[in-house]
Design a protein around this motif. Structure first.
Motif, PDB file in Angstrom:
ATOM      1  N   LEU A 158      -5.777  -6.472  -5.170  1.00  0.00           N
ATOM      2  CA  LEU A 158      -4.316  -6.536  -5.053  1.00  0.00           C
ATOM      3  C   LEU A 158      -3.742  -5.284  -4.409  1.00  0.00           C
ATOM      4  N   LEU A 159      -4.340  -4.146  -4.679  1.00  0.00           N
ATOM      5  CA  LEU A 159      -3.899  -2.914  -4.012  1.00  0.00           C
ATOM      6  C   LEU A 159      -4.148  -3.004  -2.508  1.00  0.00           C
ATOM      7  N   LEU A 160      -5.270  -3.595  -2.141  1.00  0.00           N
ATOM      8  CA  LEU A 160      -5.598  -3.712  -0.720  1.00  0.00           C
ATOM      9  C   LEU A 160      -4.694  -4.708  -0.004  1.00  0.00           C
ATOM     10  N   ASP A 161      -4.024  -5.572  -0.758  1.00  0.00           N
ATOM     11  CA  ASP A 161      -3.011  -6.450  -0.157  1.00  0.00           C
ATOM     12  C   ASP A 161      -1.732  -5.679   0.158  1.00  0.00           C
ATOM     13  N   ARG A 162      -1.569  -4.525  -0.507  1.00  0.00           N
ATOM     14  CA  ARG A 162      -0.321  -3.769  -0.405  1.00  0.00           C
ATOM     15  C   ARG A 162      -0.466  -2.465   0.361  1.00  0.00           C
ATOM     16  N   LEU A 163      -1.678  -1.935   0.455  1.00  0.00           N
ATOM     17  CA  LEU A 163      -1.904  -0.609   1.032  1.00  0.00           C
ATOM     18  C   LEU A 163      -3.053  -0.639   2.031  1.00  0.00           C
ATOM     19  N   PRO A 164      -3.071   0.314   2.974  1.00  0.00           N
ATOM     20  CA  PRO A 164      -4.231   0.418   3.862  1.00  0.00           C
ATOM     21  C   PRO A 164      -5.449   0.880   3.056  1.00  0.00           C
ATOM     22  N   PRO A 165      -6.653   0.465   3.423  1.00  0.00           N
ATOM     23  CA  PRO A 165      -7.844   0.785   2.622  1.00  0.00           C
ATOM     24  C   PRO A 165      -8.081   2.273   2.429  1.00  0.00           C
ATOM     25  N   GLU A 166      -7.670   3.074   3.386  1.00  0.00           N
ATOM     26  CA  GLU A 166      -7.892   4.518   3.252  1.00  0.00           C
ATOM     27  C   GLU A 166      -7.028   5.145   2.164  1.00  0.00           C
ATOM     28  N   ALA A 167      -6.065   4.392   1.657  1.00  0.00           N
ATOM     29  CA  ALA A 167      -5.211   4.892   0.584  1.00  0.00           C
ATOM     30  C   ALA A 167      -5.752   4.539  -0.798  1.00  0.00           C
ATOM     31  N   VAL A 168      -6.883   3.832  -0.827  1.00  0.00           N
ATOM     32  CA  VAL A 168      -7.444   3.361  -2.087  1.00  0.00           C
ATOM     33  C   VAL A 168      -8.839   3.938  -2.290  1.00  0.00           C
ATOM     34  N   GLY A 169      -9.080   4.434  -3.488  1.00  0.00           N
ATOM     35  CA  GLY A 169     -10.402   4.923  -3.852  1.00  0.00           C
ATOM     36  C   GLY A 169     -10.835   4.297  -5.158  1.00  0.00           C
ATOM     37  N   VAL A 170     -12.146   4.248  -5.387  1.00  0.00           N
ATOM     38  CA  VAL A 170     -12.649   3.719  -6.651  1.00  0.00           C
ATOM     39  C   VAL A 170     -13.681   4.670  -7.233  1.00  0.00           C
ATOM     40  N   SER A 171     -13.734   4.650  -8.547  1.00  0.00           N
ATOM     41  CA  SER A 171     -14.737   5.405  -9.291  1.00  0.00           C
ATOM     42  C   SER A 171     -15.567   4.386 -10.051  1.00  0.00           C
TER      43      SER A 171
END
Length: 287
Positions: A18-31
């Motif tokens: 859902l975050l990737l529907d709203r933001l560019p992938p470079e703005a998202v990180g996962v742990s």
């Protein structure tokens, strides 16, 4: 950057999508504990880093550069759960994040009869004392857990369990959407949220009735004593500790701990939350 822990789990994976529907992938990180399981996210441009709540040193790198971190509470039983959740919270604070989000529970309370709830209450108290903006998402009881209660009932026609009480069974998908919104929209949810629940609270008698309608076969609710239920569960292979853990759920339910419903989730996601009937239909279809 927004960082989500537990991003390969049932809740975390949906939040990331859902975050990737709203933001560019470079703005998202996962742990994640196992970066290999997140290879698909890396291919989509998400920053994937190893992080383990039980090894706090790994979290410094996992949370580096994050503006917000969503901590999906550890799937650990016993005292280790609070230790792990606090370690993740402390690592996020040390990383300098502006807001820490944490998946708590609608029944979080120091005196709850269900073991995870005192853990969530303690984590909320810890968050509140850090001096950092935070959001404790008080998620409704995950409706998918009904699959454990109804499996045998679909075969035998009898939903056998200890006495219970109403539970506001809430879909993972709705809670994931709420979490994604809370991460993206600044200041929308601050501090401990109201209960994020579906619109109705149902006991297992009502669940049996819904299953009867879905399957066209009579499903009867059968109430058994706690000791009888535990003995039977252990005889069928459930570890005694797991049986005691589950009994805590029933005891808390019949005390009314999960009987709360609140309109906040519906307002947040802009639609009526998924019904228990819809969740049950999906569970039945998968069997």
């Amino acid at each position: 950057m927004l960082v989500v822990t537990g991003a390969t789990g049932q809740l975390g994976s949906q939040i990331v999508d859902l975050l990737l529907d709203r933001l560019p992938p470079e703005a998202v990180g996962v742990s994640v504990r196992d970066v290999n399981k997140a290879a698909g996210l890396a291919e989509r441009g998400v920053r994937v880093r190893a992080g383990d709540f039980t090894d706090p040193a790994t979290l410094e790198h996992a949370f580096e550069g994050a503006e917000k971190v969503l901590i999906v509470s550890a799937a650990i039983r016993g005292a280790g759960a609070l230790v792990a959740n606090r370690a993740a919270v402390d690592a996020a604070r040390a990383a300098g994040v502006k807001r820490i989000l944490y998946t708590s529970h609608q029944a979080a309370s120091r005196d709850s009869l269900f073991a995870p709830q005192p853990t969530h209450a303690a984590a909320e108290e810890h968050l509140a004392g850090l001096g950092v903006s935070f959001t404790a998402l008080r998620n409704g009881f995950y409706a998918s857990t009904l699959s454990y209660s109804i499996g045998a009932a679909l075969e035998t026609g009898h939903l056998v369990a200890p006495a219970d009480g109403p539970v506001s069974w809430t879909a993972h998908s709705d809670l994931a959407e709420a979490a994604a919104i809370a991460m993206v929209e600044d200041g929308l949810l601050d501090g401990v949220t109201p209960a994020l629940t579906a619109a109705e609270a149902l006991d297992l008698e009502a669940v049996a009735g819904i299953l009867t309608g879905i399957t066209g076969r009579a499903i009867t609710r059968v109430v058994v004593g706690d000791d009888e239920w535990k003995a039977d569960a252990v005889a069928h292979g459930m570890p005694a500790a797991a049986a005691d853990f589950t009994l805590g759920l029933y005891r808390a339910a019949r005390r009314g701990e999960f009987a709360v419903t609140d309109p906040t989730l519906e307002t947040l996601i802009g639609r009526r939350p998924t019904s228990v009937r819809s969740v049950l239909k999906a569970i039945v279809a998968q069997r």
